[in-house]
Motif scaffolding. Structure first.
Motif, PDB file in Angstrom:
ATOM      1  N   ALA A 161       0.841  -1.202   0.000  1.00  0.00           N
ATOM      2  CA  ALA A 161       0.000   0.000   0.000  1.00  0.00           C
ATOM      3  C   ALA A 161       0.867   1.240   0.000  1.00  0.00           C
ATOM      4  O   ALA A 161       1.952   1.267   0.574  1.00  0.00           O
ATOM      5  N   ASP A 162       0.375   2.259  -0.666  1.00  0.00           N
ATOM      6  CA  ASP A 162       1.046   3.548  -0.714  1.00  0.00           C
ATOM      7  C   ASP A 162      -0.025   4.610  -0.492  1.00  0.00           C
ATOM      8  O   ASP A 162      -1.066   4.593  -1.149  1.00  0.00           O
ATOM      9  N   THR A 163       0.234   5.505   0.458  1.00  0.00           N
ATOM     10  CA  THR A 163      -0.728   6.551   0.785  1.00  0.00           C
ATOM     11  C   THR A 163      -0.250   7.870   0.221  1.00  0.00           C
ATOM     12  O   THR A 163       0.917   8.227   0.365  1.00  0.00           O
ATOM     13  N   GLU A 164      -1.163   8.561  -0.418  1.00  0.00           N
ATOM     14  CA  GLU A 164      -0.862   9.878  -0.965  1.00  0.00           C
ATOM     15  C   GLU A 164      -2.056  10.781  -0.682  1.00  0.00           C
ATOM     16  O   GLU A 164      -3.148  10.560  -1.218  1.00  0.00           O
ATOM     17  N   GLY A 165      -1.849  11.773   0.170  1.00  0.00           N
ATOM     18  CA  GLY A 165      -2.959  12.641   0.551  1.00  0.00           C
ATOM     19  C   GLY A 165      -4.045  11.844   1.256  1.00  0.00           C
ATOM     20  O   GLY A 165      -3.767  11.121   2.205  1.00  0.00           O
ATOM     21  N   ALA A 166      -5.265  11.957   0.768  1.00  0.00           N
ATOM     22  CA  ALA A 166      -6.400  11.271   1.387  1.00  0.00           C
ATOM     23  C   ALA A 166      -6.736   9.956   0.692  1.00  0.00           C
ATOM     24  O   ALA A 166      -7.828   9.427   0.855  1.00  0.00           O
ATOM     25  N   ILE A 167      -5.777   9.412  -0.091  1.00  0.00           N
ATOM     26  CA  ILE A 167      -6.036   8.178  -0.843  1.00  0.00           C
ATOM     27  C   ILE A 167      -4.970   7.128  -0.545  1.00  0.00           C
ATOM     28  O   ILE A 167      -3.784   7.427  -0.435  1.00  0.00           O
ATOM     29  N   ARG A 168      -5.438   5.893  -0.418  1.00  0.00           N
ATOM     30  CA  ARG A 168      -4.542   4.740  -0.274  1.00  0.00           C
ATOM     31  C   ARG A 168      -4.663   3.918  -1.547  1.00  0.00           C
ATOM     32  O   ARG A 168      -5.753   3.551  -1.966  1.00  0.00           O
ATOM     33  N   TYR A 169      -3.515   3.638  -2.177  1.00  0.00           N
ATOM     34  CA  TYR A 169      -3.460   2.743  -3.335  1.00  0.00           C
ATOM     35  C   TYR A 169      -2.960   1.399  -2.826  1.00  0.00           C
ATOM     36  O   TYR A 169      -1.980   1.341  -2.096  1.00  0.00           O
ATOM     37  N   VAL A 170      -3.634   0.323  -3.198  1.00  0.00           N
ATOM     38  CA  VAL A 170      -3.273  -1.007  -2.726  1.00  0.00           C
ATOM     39  C   VAL A 170      -3.023  -1.920  -3.922  1.00  0.00           C
ATOM     40  O   VAL A 170      -3.791  -1.912  -4.881  1.00  0.00           O
ATOM     41  N   VAL A 171      -1.926  -2.686  -3.845  1.00  0.00           N
ATOM     42  CA  VAL A 171      -1.608  -3.690  -4.855  1.00  0.00           C
ATOM     43  C   VAL A 171      -1.526  -5.034  -4.154  1.00  0.00           C
ATOM     44  O   VAL A 171      -0.856  -5.154  -3.125  1.00  0.00           O
ATOM     45  N   ALA A 172      -2.210  -6.023  -4.675  1.00  0.00           N
ATOM     46  CA  ALA A 172      -2.112  -7.400  -4.188  1.00  0.00           C
ATOM     47  C   ALA A 172      -1.683  -8.252  -5.379  1.00  0.00           C
ATOM     48  O   ALA A 172      -2.482  -8.506  -6.277  1.00  0.00           O
ATOM     49  N   ASP A 173      -0.404  -8.619  -5.395  1.00  0.00           N
ATOM     50  CA  ASP A 173       0.157  -9.393  -6.504  1.00  0.00           C
ATOM     51  C   ASP A 173       0.285 -10.844  -6.077  1.00  0.00           C
ATOM     52  O   ASP A 173       1.189 -11.201  -5.327  1.00  0.00           O
ATOM     53  N   ASN A 174      -0.638 -11.655  -6.530  1.00  0.00           N
ATOM     54  CA  ASN A 174      -0.633 -13.083  -6.190  1.00  0.00           C
ATOM     55  C   ASN A 174      -0.133 -13.934  -7.348  1.00  0.00           C
ATOM     56  O   ASN A 174      -0.556 -15.075  -7.525  1.00  0.00           O
ATOM     57  N   GLY A 175       0.749 -13.363  -8.160  1.00  0.00           N
ATOM     58  CA  GLY A 175       1.365 -14.094  -9.261  1.00  0.00           C
ATOM     59  C   GLY A 175       0.354 -14.671 -10.228  1.00  0.00           C
ATOM     60  O   GLY A 175      -0.484 -13.949 -10.759  1.00  0.00           O
ATOM     61  N   GLU A 176       0.415 -15.976 -10.441  1.00  0.00           N
ATOM     62  CA  GLU A 176      -0.486 -16.642 -11.390  1.00  0.00           C
ATOM     63  C   GLU A 176      -1.933 -16.669 -10.921  1.00  0.00           C
ATOM     64  O   GLU A 176      -2.836 -16.967 -11.694  1.00  0.00           O
ATOM     65  N   LYS A 177      -2.159 -16.379  -9.635  1.00  0.00           N
ATOM     66  CA  LYS A 177      -3.532 -16.380  -9.114  1.00  0.00           C
ATOM     67  C   LYS A 177      -4.236 -15.058  -9.361  1.00  0.00           C
ATOM     68  O   LYS A 177      -5.443 -14.969  -9.207  1.00  0.00           O
ATOM     69  N   GLY A 178      -3.485 -14.011  -9.701  1.00  0.00           N
ATOM     70  CA  GLY A 178      -4.128 -12.753 -10.026  1.00  0.00           C
ATOM     71  C   GLY A 178      -3.436 -11.536  -9.464  1.00  0.00           C
ATOM     72  O   GLY A 178      -2.572 -11.613  -8.598  1.00  0.00           O
ATOM     73  N   LEU A 179      -3.849 -10.396  -9.987  1.00  0.00           N
ATOM     74  CA  LEU A 179      -3.319  -9.105  -9.589  1.00  0.00           C
ATOM     75  C   LEU A 179      -4.502  -8.182  -9.332  1.00  0.00           C
ATOM     76  O   LEU A 179      -5.392  -8.057 -10.175  1.00  0.00           O
ATOM     77  N   THR A 180      -4.512  -7.550  -8.160  1.00  0.00           N
ATOM     78  CA  THR A 180      -5.585  -6.620  -7.825  1.00  0.00           C
ATOM     79  C   THR A 180      -4.997  -5.263  -7.511  1.00  0.00           C
ATOM     80  O   THR A 180      -4.004  -5.150  -6.801  1.00  0.00           O
ATOM     81  N   PHE A 181      -5.640  -4.237  -8.043  1.00  0.00           N
ATOM     82  CA  PHE A 181      -5.287  -2.855  -7.738  1.00  0.00           C
ATOM     83  C   PHE A 181      -6.524  -2.213  -7.120  1.00  0.00           C
ATOM     84  O   PHE A 181      -7.633  -2.364  -7.640  1.00  0.00           O
ATOM     85  N   ALA A 182      -6.342  -1.517  -5.996  1.00  0.00           N
ATOM     86  CA  ALA A 182      -7.470  -0.890  -5.304  1.00  0.00           C
ATOM     87  C   ALA A 182      -7.157   0.554  -4.944  1.00  0.00           C
ATOM     88  O   ALA A 182      -5.998   0.916  -4.748  1.00  0.00           O
ATOM     89  N   VAL A 183      -8.214   1.342  -4.849  1.00  0.00           N
ATOM     90  CA  VAL A 183      -8.126   2.728  -4.401  1.00  0.00           C
ATOM     91  C   VAL A 183      -9.120   2.879  -3.256  1.00  0.00           C
ATOM     92  O   VAL A 183     -10.284   2.476  -3.373  1.00  0.00           O
ATOM     93  N   GLU A 184      -8.636   3.451  -2.138  1.00  0.00           N
ATOM     94  CA  GLU A 184      -9.477   3.610  -0.956  1.00  0.00           C
ATOM     95  C   GLU A 184      -9.253   4.984  -0.334  1.00  0.00           C
ATOM     96  O   GLU A 184      -8.135   5.507  -0.371  1.00  0.00           O
ATOM     97  N   PRO A 185     -10.300   5.584   0.248  1.00  0.00           N
ATOM     98  CA  PRO A 185     -10.101   6.856   0.946  1.00  0.00           C
ATOM     99  C   PRO A 185      -9.549   6.603   2.341  1.00  0.00           C
ATOM    100  O   PRO A 185      -9.761   5.527   2.911  1.00  0.00           O
ATOM    101  N   ILE A 186      -8.814   7.562   2.869  1.00  0.00           N
ATOM    102  CA  ILE A 186      -8.351   7.459   4.252  1.00  0.00           C
ATOM    103  C   ILE A 186      -8.738   8.734   4.979  1.00  0.00           C
ATOM    104  O   ILE A 186      -8.986   9.768   4.371  1.00  0.00           O
ATOM    105  N   LYS A 187      -8.791   8.640   6.304  1.00  0.00           N
ATOM    106  CA  LYS A 187      -9.071   9.823   7.114  1.00  0.00           C
ATOM    107  C   LYS A 187      -7.767  10.570   7.320  1.00  0.00           C
ATOM    108  O   LYS A 187      -6.746   9.977   7.651  1.00  0.00           O
TER     109      LYS A 187
END
Length: 198
Positions: A161-187
């Motif tokens: 995860a990387d936080t920038e301002g009020a947003i958290r970017y999340v990467v879940a790299d599970n190799g051959e099982k898949g890749l997920t990218f997420a965007v979430e707000p933070i307080k």
């Protein structure tokens, strides 16, 4: 069977993508941040987001999101997903009642063969467009660069995860099982030193 497998896959992708780290090697928290009491939401509902996203990205349509029954849902949270194609899904966690977005995710399930390169390129287009949708100050090229930086930092890491301002970017790299990218707000909170100075 196909529907339940689809639901299971999306639930796993959503739970995996939403756990985050403050550093790449730290253990993931037991509870995804958006599940915590008082977790913030973006100031738009899923239908508002979808309408704007589809208008701004006519070549990257998002179909209607459908609720996913999950035993892990809480009285304040609803999960929903939209199938883009056989190996690409959008999923979200929503504030129950308002349907405001708490987490928006794109999951790519790698495929083998000659279509793999084109399928990954399409997944990266969607991920970059999602990033830009929540960070509109970035141009399309800047969103693509930011996404590549995040994916590189999260490569072969189950949670990053990387936080920038009020947003958290999340990467879940599970190799051959898949890749997920997420965007979430933070307080945003004042640090103790800033709070003490006032």
């Amino acid at each position: 069977m196909k529907i339940s497998a689809y639901s299971l896959l999306l639930c796993l992708a959503m739970s995996g993508a939403s756990l985050s780290l403050h550093a790449a090697e730290t253990t993931a928290p037991a509870t995804a941040p958006y599940l915590l009491a008082g977790a913030p939401s973006f100031d738009q509902s899923i239908s508002e987001f979808r309408e704007t996203f589809n208008h701004n990205n006519p070549t990257l349509p998002l179909d209607e999101f459908r609720a996913i029954d999950s035993a892990r849902d809480t009285p304040t949270l609803t999960r929903a997903a939209s199938k883009i194609n056989e190996n690409l899904y959008a999923s979200t966690a929503l504030e129950r009642g308002t349907l405001k977005i708490k987490s928006m995710q794109i999951t790519w399930l790698p495929i083998q063969g000659p279509e793999q390169k084109a399928a990954k390129a399409k997944a990266l287009e969607y991920m970059s467009a999602i990033l830009q949708a929540f960070t509109p100050a970035l141009t399309k090229a800047q969103s693509q660069q930011k996404l590549q930086k995040l994916l590189t930092a999260g490569k072969n890491k189950r949670y990053y995860a990387d936080t920038e301002g009020a947003i958290r970017y999340v990467v879940a790299d599970n190799g051959e099982k898949g890749l997920t990218f997420a965007v979430e707000p933070i307080k945003l909170t004042l640090s103790d030193s800033l709070g003490g100075a006032n």
